[in-house]
Design an enzyme around this catalytic site. Structure first.
Site, short mmCIF file in Angstrom:
data_model
loop_
_atom_site.label_atom_id
_atom_site.label_comp_id
_atom_site.label_asym_id
_atom_site.label_seq_id
_atom_site.Cartn_x
_atom_site.Cartn_y
_atom_site.Cartn_z
N ASP A 1 -8.10 19.40 7.04
CA ASP A 1 -8.31 18.67 5.79
C ASP A 1 -7.54 17.35 5.91
O ASP A 1 -6.31 17.33 5.79
CB ASP A 1 -7.80 19.54 4.63
CG ASP A 1 -7.70 18.77 3.32
OD1 ASP A 1 -7.95 17.55 3.30
OD2 ASP A 1 -7.34 19.40 2.30
N HIS B 1 -4.13 22.42 -0.50
CA HIS B 1 -4.73 22.01 -1.76
C HIS B 1 -5.74 23.09 -2.17
O HIS B 1 -6.35 23.73 -1.31
CB HIS B 1 -5.45 20.68 -1.52
CG HIS B 1 -5.98 19.99 -2.73
ND1 HIS B 1 -7.18 20.33 -3.31
CD2 HIS B 1 -5.49 18.96 -3.46
CE1 HIS B 1 -7.40 19.53 -4.35
NE2 HIS B 1 -6.39 18.69 -4.46
N CYS C 1 -2.76 20.64 -7.70
CA CYS C 1 -3.77 21.53 -7.09
C CYS C 1 -3.18 22.30 -5.93
O CYS C 1 -3.83 22.48 -4.88
CB CYS C 1 -5.00 20.75 -6.63
SG CYS C 1 -5.89 19.98 -7.97
N GLN D 1 -5.35 13.40 3.04
CA GLN D 1 -4.13 12.59 2.88
C GLN D 1 -3.73 11.87 4.17
O GLN D 1 -2.65 11.27 4.22
CB GLN D 1 -2.96 13.47 2.41
CG GLN D 1 -3.16 14.06 1.04
CD GLN D 1 -3.23 12.99 -0.06
OE1 GLN D 1 -2.80 11.85 0.12
NE2 GLN D 1 -3.81 13.35 -1.19
N LYS E 1 -9.70 7.99 -1.33
CA LYS E 1 -8.25 7.99 -1.02
C LYS E 1 -7.92 7.00 0.09
O LYS E 1 -6.79 6.91 0.54
CB LYS E 1 -7.80 9.39 -0.61
CG LYS E 1 -7.85 10.41 -1.75
CD LYS E 1 -7.33 11.74 -1.27
CE LYS E 1 -7.69 12.87 -2.19
NZ LYS E 1 -6.87 12.94 -3.40
#
Ligand code: PMP
Length: 405
Positions: free
Chosen positions: A200, A123, A364, A203, A226
């Site tokens: 990261d 991203h 993104c 998600q 999220k």
């Protein structure tokens, strides 16, 4: 393994009852942000009505309640991701700020000519902060390519290391392809070369149990919004010895030991990285979102979302001209697609007219789009409250609009 009671889950989300253009809303943009359960909103309201005060600086009762809520949320976050200590949990505005914090601060400790390894599926928030830090500190950026199914080319990854590699930054789960990266294996490889790894987790956290120590992550970043929590707050986990060595990211109140014009000292961890009045209301509501998630059997949540993904994929592939990007084994609940030569934007607008909320664009991830030679895709992404009936409605909508595209 238990099964998920989806009807009971849906009853906790008032927003799922709304309509869009007069049609029942089918919300399939969960990778961008999830809807919010009643308990999380109640927590926000309860704190604003009952405990509104500034934390840490007050001796009065309200301030102490606010401080207690903030620190309880920090402990909740620690336990949620299996960190060793609350001093390793820094509250940020989200994944983006967490990564910017590390890039801006940690890279000051690197030397010109050192390098960082990223992957092509990152991203922008796990690319651009490193580019800014690289320019500032004279660092080189190397990029891991992907294989045709959207999994990382791990041979290429291993070959990128050299004596000057200081850090790897990689998504746990791709927001475009759904690829679940082998982050524990990648961490072991990084450590073997004396490098650190930042994962990261934006998600990942709503779909799988994360244990930062089992992964071997040096840093792990994620956003509350999220994972059914409030907007505007997120977590940076950093191993204590790294955070100790890193200079502050921002200056201000809360992050100091003592201030004088002769020289200022820093507060202990994690406060050294939390300048200014912290968002204790959203920290507390984030903690409620963790409770909400952990009341469920996360394996049952993942099984449900994966079953929706498998069913949708199988049916979508029966439509003429369907292209799906990202088919790696074990992929998460994200489907990116293009239909014939239709522009992703047109597909998204027509689906919206039928009540189906999907995301269109480059998500993104422009370098990844470039790899596929496309400008964007249509993306659907599932959460625990989505149903097979919603997938059927999405498929019906897609079949209806396909001849118009
Ligand atoms: N990384 C990934 C993989 C993401 O999907 C996102 C959000 N789309 C981010 C980082 C950025 O998260 P936020 O905007 O909450 O900071």
């Amino acid at each position: 393994m238990s099964t998920l009671d989806v009807a009971a889950v849906r009853a906790d989300f008032p927003s799922l009852e709304r309509t869009v253009h007069g049609k029942p809303m089918i919300y399939l943009d969960n990778a961008a942000t999830t809807q919010t359960p009643r308990a999380v909103v109640d927590s926000i309201v309860g704190h604003y009505y009952g405990h509104k005060a500034n934390v840490h600086r007050g001796v009065h009762c309200l301030s102490q309640e606010a401080t207690a809520a903030m620190e309880a949320a920090r402990e909740r976050a620690r336990a949620f991701i299996g960190a060793e200590s609350t001093s390793e949990i820094v509250f940020t505005r989200g994944t983006t700020e967490a990564i910017n914090l590390v890039a801006s601060s940690l890279c000051q400790l690197f030397r010109p000519g050192d390098n960082i390894i990223l992957t092509v599926m990152e991203h922008h928030s796990n690319i651009v902060p490193w580019q800014i830090a690289a320019r500032r500190n004279g660092l080189e950026i190397k990029v891991v390519p992907i294989l045709p199914d959207g999994s990382l080319d791990l041979d290429a990854y291993r070959a990128l290391f050299d004596a000057r590699t200081r850090l790897v930054a990689v998504a746990h789960v791709s927001n475009v392809l759904g690829t679940v990266n082998p982050v524990a294996e990648m961490a072991a490889e990084a450590h073997h070369h004396g490098a650190m790894i930042l994962v990261d987790g934006a998600q990942a956290v709503a779909h799988t149990k994360v244990d930062v120590r089992a992964i071997g992550a040096d840093f792990y970043a994620f956003s509350s919004h999220k994972m059914y929590g409030p907007n505007g707050i997120g977590i940076l986990y950093g191993r204590r010895e790294h955070l100790e060595a890193m200079p502050p990211y921002q200056g201000g109140g809360e992050m100091i030991g003592h201030v004088s014009f002769a020289g200022t000292t820093w507060a202990d961890l994690p406060y050294k990285f939390e300048a200014g009045t912290p968002d204790f209301v959203d920290a507390a509501a984030f903690s409620t979102a963790v409770d909400f998630l952990e009341e469920k059997d996360i394996a049952a949540v993942a099984a449900h979302e994966n079953a929706l993904t498998a069913y949708a994929t199988e049916e979508m592939m029966k439509i003429d001209g369907m292209r799906i990007f990202g088919t790696a084994p074990g992929k998460a609940a994200v489907i990116s697609f293009l239909l014939g030569n239709a522009h992703h934007y047109d597909t998204g607008v027509l689906l919206d007219q039928l009540g189906v909320e999907v995301r269109t664009g480059h998500h993104c991830a422009q370098p990844l789009m470039e790899t596929f030679g496309i400008e964007g895709t249509v993306r659907l992404s599932f959460a625990m409250y989505n149903t097979f009936a919603e997938v059927d409605a999405f498929l019906a909508a897609l079949r209806r609009i396909a001849p118009m595209l």
